[in-house]
Design a protein around this motif. Structure first.
Motif: not given
Length: 178
Positions: A1-19, A67-75
């Motif tokens: 499994m990808s070392r970066i891909g399996r890490l969860p991305v924390e959503i800070p307070k005041g940030t709204d995420v829609k999937v 890649l997908t996880r890193a791009l979401i983290q950058n967003m």
């Protein structure tokens, strides 16, 4: 499994995420970003964290996972903190000014070079430094690279536009034979 891909991305307070399917929309204090990801990647929001899951262990899916996880983290980082790149203009007579929403650069050409402001990007000029700011990391880097390409640093004299953290290794000039 990808070392970066399996890490969860924390959503800070005041940030709204829609999937919605494979489209992720992130809203934060600095702005909003929307990006469509590969259809095979499964993006899930649970307990204030974003998880990216891949369907198989194929080579392509492994690459897309991180890649997908890193791009979401950058967003998320972009809408909360923002990104910036700093450029330095070096050379005798080389100047940069901000006129309205555009940059006017004197780079030794017979005419001044004008760079229009790109939507979502802000220019800050301080003496001989240009700071490119924005929420989209890819766009900030692209605009900074385009400005740098107007007059790349000379390998002999070092004059031109360079990144502030770029180290130039100057070449030695010609020597006459005796």
């Amino acid at each position: 499994m990808s070392r970066i891909g399996r890490l969860p991305v924390e959503i800070p307070k005041g940030t709204d995420v829609k999937v919605e399917g494979n489209v992720v929309t992130v809203k934060g204090p600095k702005g909003e970003l929307k990006k469509e990801f590969h259809k095979d990647m499964k993006i899930v929001v649970e307990d204030g964290k974003i998880f990216v899951k891949r369907p198989s262990d194929e080579r392509e899916h492994k690459a897309l996972h991180g890649l997908t996880r890193a791009l979401i983290q950058n967003m998320i980082e972009g809408v909360n903190k923002g990104f910036e790149k700093t450029l330095e203009v070096q050379g005798v007579g080389y100047r940069v000014q901000k006129q309205g929403k555009k940059l006017v650069l004197s780079l030794g050409f017979s005419h001044p070079v004008e760079v229009d402001e790109v939507p979502g990007i802000e220019y800050v000029v301080n003496e001989n430094k240009i700071t490119v700011k924005g929420v989209d990391k890819q766009l900030v880097g692209q605009v900074a690279a385009q400005i740098r390409s107007l007059k790349k640093p000379d390998p002999y004299l070092g004059k031109g536009i360079k990144y502030s953290d770029e180290v130039l290794k100057l070449k030695e000039g010609k020597t006459g034979k005796k």
